[in-house]
Design a protein around this motif. Structure first.
Motif, PDB file in Angstrom:
ATOM      1  N   GLU A 607      18.332  22.407 -38.375  1.00  0.00           N
ATOM      2  CA  GLU A 607      19.270  21.296 -38.145  1.00  0.00           C
ATOM      3  C   GLU A 607      19.350  20.502 -39.421  1.00  0.00           C
ATOM      4  OE1 GLU A 607      17.750  19.146 -34.752  1.00  0.00           O
ATOM      5  OE2 GLU A 607      18.334  20.677 -33.470  1.00  0.00           O
ATOM      6  N   ARG A 608      18.220  20.452 -40.236  1.00  0.00           N
ATOM      7  CA  ARG A 608      18.370  19.650 -41.527  1.00  0.00           C
ATOM      8  C   ARG A 608      19.260  20.332 -42.384  1.00  0.00           C
ATOM      9  NH1 ARG A 608      12.480  16.722 -42.357  1.00  0.00           N
ATOM     10  NH2 ARG A 608      12.465  15.528 -40.250  1.00  0.00           N
ATOM     11  N   LEU A 609      19.108  21.526 -42.597  1.00  0.00           N
ATOM     12  CA  LEU A 609      19.737  22.357 -43.619  1.00  0.00           C
ATOM     13  C   LEU A 609      21.307  22.489 -43.425  1.00  0.00           C
ATOM     14  CD1 LEU A 609      18.020  25.894 -44.145  1.00  0.00           C
ATOM     15  CD2 LEU A 609      18.484  24.185 -45.831  1.00  0.00           C
ATOM     16  N   ASN A 610      21.692  22.228 -42.141  1.00  0.00           N
ATOM     17  CA  ASN A 610      23.087  22.186 -41.517  1.00  0.00           C
ATOM     18  C   ASN A 610      23.632  20.785 -41.602  1.00  0.00           C
ATOM     19  OD1 ASN A 610      23.421  24.867 -41.463  1.00  0.00           O
ATOM     20  ND2 ASN A 610      23.311  25.230 -39.554  1.00  0.00           N
ATOM     21  N   ASP A 611      22.968  19.909 -41.912  1.00  0.00           N
ATOM     22  CA  ASP A 611      23.360  18.242 -41.682  1.00  0.00           C
ATOM     23  C   ASP A 611      24.627  17.987 -42.579  1.00  0.00           C
ATOM     24  OD1 ASP A 611      23.438  15.575 -41.250  1.00  0.00           O
ATOM     25  OD2 ASP A 611      21.894  15.055 -42.453  1.00  0.00           O
ATOM     26  N   VAL A 612      25.792  17.791 -41.791  1.00  0.00           N
ATOM     27  CA  VAL A 612      27.105  17.772 -42.553  1.00  0.00           C
ATOM     28  C   VAL A 612      27.164  16.282 -42.713  1.00  0.00           C
ATOM     29  CG1 VAL A 612      28.069  19.765 -41.461  1.00  0.00           C
ATOM     30  CG2 VAL A 612      28.285  17.710 -40.454  1.00  0.00           C
ATOM     31  N   SER A 613      26.249  15.490 -42.318  1.00  0.00           N
ATOM     32  CA  SER A 613      26.475  13.929 -42.649  1.00  0.00           C
ATOM     33  C   SER A 613      26.148  13.769 -44.294  1.00  0.00           C
ATOM     34  CB  SER A 613      25.541  13.165 -41.700  1.00  0.00           C
ATOM     35  OG  SER A 613      24.168  12.977 -41.999  1.00  0.00           O
ATOM     36  N   VAL A 614      25.691  14.480 -44.934  1.00  0.00           N
ATOM     37  CA  VAL A 614      25.306  14.125 -46.219  1.00  0.00           C
ATOM     38  C   VAL A 614      26.065  15.396 -47.132  1.00  0.00           C
ATOM     39  CG1 VAL A 614      23.338  13.115 -45.909  1.00  0.00           C
ATOM     40  CG2 VAL A 614      23.268  15.816 -46.117  1.00  0.00           C
ATOM     41  N   THR A 615      26.340  15.188 -48.262  1.00  0.00           N
ATOM     42  CA  THR A 615      26.996  16.230 -49.218  1.00  0.00           C
ATOM     43  C   THR A 615      25.953  17.377 -49.484  1.00  0.00           C
ATOM     44  OG1 THR A 615      26.384  15.278 -51.243  1.00  0.00           O
ATOM     45  CG2 THR A 615      28.328  14.497 -50.300  1.00  0.00           C
ATOM     46  N   PRO A 616      26.466  18.567 -49.880  1.00  0.00           N
ATOM     47  CA  PRO A 616      25.099  19.549 -50.262  1.00  0.00           C
ATOM     48  C   PRO A 616      24.159  18.812 -51.429  1.00  0.00           C
ATOM     49  CG  PRO A 616      27.179  20.776 -49.889  1.00  0.00           C
ATOM     50  CD  PRO A 616      27.446  19.023 -49.949  1.00  0.00           C
ATOM     51  N   ARG A 617      24.703  18.186 -52.390  1.00  0.00           N
ATOM     52  CA  ARG A 617      23.887  17.791 -53.317  1.00  0.00           C
ATOM     53  C   ARG A 617      22.830  16.626 -52.794  1.00  0.00           C
ATOM     54  NH1 ARG A 617      27.336  17.534 -57.205  1.00  0.00           N
ATOM     55  NH2 ARG A 617      26.422  19.079 -58.503  1.00  0.00           N
ATOM     56  N   GLN A 618      23.401  15.628 -51.991  1.00  0.00           N
ATOM     57  CA  GLN A 618      22.446  14.853 -51.242  1.00  0.00           C
ATOM     58  C   GLN A 618      21.678  15.807 -50.525  1.00  0.00           C
ATOM     59  OE1 GLN A 618      25.579  12.602 -49.517  1.00  0.00           O
ATOM     60  NE2 GLN A 618      25.660  11.141 -50.784  1.00  0.00           N
ATOM     61  N   LEU A 619      21.751  16.577 -49.928  1.00  0.00           N
ATOM     62  CA  LEU A 619      20.921  17.430 -49.093  1.00  0.00           C
ATOM     63  C   LEU A 619      19.730  17.917 -49.765  1.00  0.00           C
ATOM     64  CD1 LEU A 619      20.563  18.670 -46.041  1.00  0.00           C
ATOM     65  CD2 LEU A 619      21.521  20.684 -46.993  1.00  0.00           C
ATOM     66  N   ARG A 620      20.108  18.594 -50.759  1.00  0.00           N
ATOM     67  CA  ARG A 620      19.328  19.085 -51.698  1.00  0.00           C
ATOM     68  C   ARG A 620      18.111  18.005 -52.295  1.00  0.00           C
ATOM     69  NH1 ARG A 620      19.381  24.292 -54.185  1.00  0.00           N
ATOM     70  NH2 ARG A 620      18.361  24.245 -56.170  1.00  0.00           N
ATOM     71  N   ARG A 621      18.756  16.830 -52.535  1.00  0.00           N
ATOM     72  CA  ARG A 621      17.665  15.851 -52.878  1.00  0.00           C
ATOM     73  C   ARG A 621      16.876  15.306 -51.973  1.00  0.00           C
ATOM     74  NH1 ARG A 621      22.392  13.559 -55.568  1.00  0.00           N
ATOM     75  NH2 ARG A 621      22.462  13.611 -57.869  1.00  0.00           N
ATOM     76  N   GLN A 622      17.448  15.277 -50.775  1.00  0.00           N
ATOM     77  CA  GLN A 622      16.468  14.706 -49.582  1.00  0.00           C
ATOM     78  C   GLN A 622      15.585  15.600 -49.208  1.00  0.00           C
ATOM     79  OE1 GLN A 622      19.023  13.803 -46.377  1.00  0.00           O
ATOM     80  NE2 GLN A 622      20.254  12.306 -47.165  1.00  0.00           N
ATOM     81  N   LEU A 623      15.686  17.061 -49.338  1.00  0.00           N
ATOM     82  CA  LEU A 623      14.937  18.106 -49.083  1.00  0.00           C
ATOM     83  C   LEU A 623      13.905  18.459 -50.151  1.00  0.00           C
ATOM     84  CD1 LEU A 623      17.425  20.295 -46.774  1.00  0.00           C
ATOM     85  CD2 LEU A 623      15.687  18.347 -45.997  1.00  0.00           C
TER      86      LEU A 623
END
Length: 633
Positions: A607-623
């Motif tokens: 679910e976190r990898l597929n979180d579309v509420s953030v951009t891929p770059r934001q996702l990378r930072r968050q994770l």
């Protein structure tokens, strides 16, 4: 089917983008021996599909979106750009591309995507766990029959090395292949345009502009010929752009029922996500399509105004895209209020308009079209109207008649190119596999939208009673209707790379989880205790920190392409899960609660990898995945 004494087998039907992306994830996610059979009926479509195969994509066909959004890994946003600049074999490229340094915002030719997917599939194979095998097989899946806990799949003209356990099929040139899980990644199905029945085999009619024959017809046309292109979606611009870049001077009619022209992305455009409040007026009781459209228009204008005021840095042409994506979380609740018949009509009538609001095209594609339309007496004319019929003329040319309630005129053309699109109603799809699956009730057309098939949240096909039809999952286009009503994702779904990337992650993770639970004798736990998964969102306070640590480790494992690093993360993950203790939601007599906790952690990580509420770059930072902003080139 339980294949006793053998490694589990996953059959992926379709080796285009969706199938290849899923196979890559299966190779990454598998922690035990696994056989993955990647089946493709058209060898030229392997790692490409209709959208990217070389024969149908000359060098002037570029991605509609920027190169920086084409990575097959959402968590590694610039992977395609880095591959194109550092790994791609450019020896056979034309000079204008061979000398180019690709950038995140710039264009890239679609035909090189086939090489990119080939390379990433080969890398995944090399880095898979010991005992995991990838078999790339040619052949066409014709039928499926449930057998035990799997399927027997009848395949025509099967050609593959390394496949064992086959038995003779019921007909000549067919084989029956047992599979523990089947993934359907069959891509789009062409719709036969009813208005072109008289010219289906005419040499001046191009039904598929992305075929080798279609490209030849366009490139060999005399420069002063008159061309009619039915449809103004992004594929139409490829045909028009190809003609114009080859020096075409004759009239090009772009025929569109809606009159929609897609927006051009600014040179500096980056993918972004804004947050907007729920459009409350759209949640009022439904009172008919006209009244609903009036409310929707008012809410849309207000939302666009809010984005312009609160985000002045967003280019005006991008505002509609930001609003369309910000509204996605609210659309399922809104759609629920619309009666089925009205919902289908609205989706049909406004499909192109919605797609144009949600996505644009790069300047490389649009500049040549816009210039030709703006130039006085330029070759490109936008014709607003619905095509009623295409018929042969005595001259050998073709006549394109428009409906009286629209333009009403008849155009005569030397070549007609149909971008009439795909068949989204699977009850009308003519392929043998889909006819078989619908006849047997293994697949059911999507009831609410008439688009795609009924699936559950994991992409598993549902039967007519809404129950899982067996270990058979879908990726990509067949999930269109479910994506609309479950997630509010609309637009040009056939080539929605973001949706396919998310599907590949969730389906591959689900398949591996189910096969592992079966091997450990825990396959039926989810059915007997369906509430065990809810523990992830409501853990005991003492276990919260350990759960978060486990989820972060699993996210990083799923996002890691190197086997040695995955194995190290897996060892740490096992220790973290053991530190959490058991699952309080399960009865004490359930064996291996730690293994079930592993499944919970995996689901949350996906679910976190597929979180579309953030951009891929934001996702990378968050994770905390790798280097967030690796230098380009």
């Amino acid at each position: 089917m339980s294949r006793t004494g053998a490694r589990p087998r996953v059959l992926v039907v379709g080796a285009g983008l969706a199938g290849t992306a899923t196979a890559i994830r299966l190779l990454h996610f598998a922690r035990r021996p696994l056989e993955i059979v990647l089946l493709e009926r058209r060898p030229d479509y392997r790692s490409a599909g209709v959208a990217y195969h070389r024969d149908g994509n000359p060098w002037d066909h570029v991605f509609n979106i920027q190169a920086g959004r084409m990575s097959v890994f959402r968590e590694d946003v610039l992977d395609f750009v880095h591959w194109a600049n550092q790994e791609a074999d450019r020896r056979d490229w034309p000079q204008r591309w061979a000398a180019r340094k690709f950038t995140e915002q710039g264009p890239a030719p679609r035909r090189i995507f086939q090489d990119y997917l080939d390379d990433r599939l080969a890398e995944a194979r090399r880095e898979s766990c010991p005992g995991t095998v990838l078999v790339e097989a040619d052949g066409e899946a014709l039928a499926m029959d449930p057998r035990g806990r799997g399927f027997e799949v009848t395949i025509g003209h099967l050609c593959a090395n390394g496949l064992d356990g086959l038995r003779p099929g019921p007909l000549p040139d067919t084989k029956v292949l047992g599979a523990d899980h089947v993934v359907l990644a069959t891509g789009l199905e062409l719709k036969e345009p009813p208005f072109a029945a008289e010219v289906a085999g005419h040499p001046s009619f191009v039904r598929n502009p992305y075929s080798a024959a279609g490209v030849r017809a366009l490139t060999r046309l005399r420069p002063d010929a008159t061309v009619a292109i039915v449809g103004s979606v992004l594929s139409a611009y490829d045909s028009a752009g190809l003609l114009l870049r080859n020096g075409h001077t004759g009239r090009i009619h772009l025929i569109s029922k809606s009159g929609t022209i897609f927006r051009t992305y600014p040179d500096t455009h980056e993918h972004g996500v804004v947050r907007l409040p729920r459009p409350e007026t759209l949640l009022e009781p439904y009172r008919g399509p006209e009244e609903f459209l009036a409310r929707a228009g008012a809410a849309w204008r207000a939302a666009c105004s809010t984005v312009r005021e609160q985000h002045p840095g967003i280019a005006p042409v991008i505002v509609s895209e930001r609003v369309a994506k910000a509204w996605e979380p609210y659309l399922p609740e809104i759609i629920e209020r619309i009666p089925t018949d009205d919902l289908r009509r609205l989706l049909d009538e406004f499909a192109t308009t919605i797609a144009a609001l949600r996505v644009g095209a790069v300047k490389y594609t649009m500049a040549v079209i816009e210039h030709a339309m703006r130039t006085p007496d330029g070759p490109v004319e936008l014709v607003v109207g619905k095509v009623r019929a295409i018929t042969p003329a005595r001259s050998g040319r073709l006549l394109v008649s428009l409906a009286p309630q629209h333009d009403g005129r008849t155009l005569e053309a030397d070549l007609v190119v149909s971008n009439f699109g795909r068949e989204s109603d699977y009850a009308k799809v003519d392929g043998p596999l889909w006819r078989d699956l619908l006849r047997k009730g293994i697949a059911v057309p999507h009831e609410r939208t008439g688009r795609g098939l009924e699936v559950d949240a994991c992409g598993t096909l549902l039967d007519g009673d809404g129950r899982p039809a067996g270990p058979v999952s879908t990726v990509g286009v067949p999930r269109e209707g479910d994506e609309i009503v479950r997630h509010g994702r609309t637009g040009a779904f056939a080539f929605n790379l973001a949706a396919i990337k998310n599907h590949s992650v969730s389906v591959a993770a689900h398949v591996v989880e189910q096969l592992e639970l079966r091997q450990e004798g825990l396959y039926d736990i989810a059915a007997r205790h369906p509430h065990y998964r809810s523990y992830a969102s409501n853990p005991e306070e003492a276990d919260r920190a350990a759960l978060e640590e486990s989820v972060v480790l699993e996210v990083r494992r799923l996002a890691t392409r190197e086997r040695r690093e995955r194995e190290a993360l897996d060892s740490r993950l096992i220790a973290s899960i053991h530190s959490m203790g058991g699952l309080p939601a399960l009865p004490a007599d359930v064996s291996r609660p730690d293994r079930l906790m592993r499944a919970v952690v995996n689901r949350v990580a996906v679910e976190r990898l597929n979180d579309v509420s953030v951009t891929p770059r934001q996702l990378r930072r968050q994770l905390g995945i790798g280097n967030v902003d690796k230098p380009e080139g």
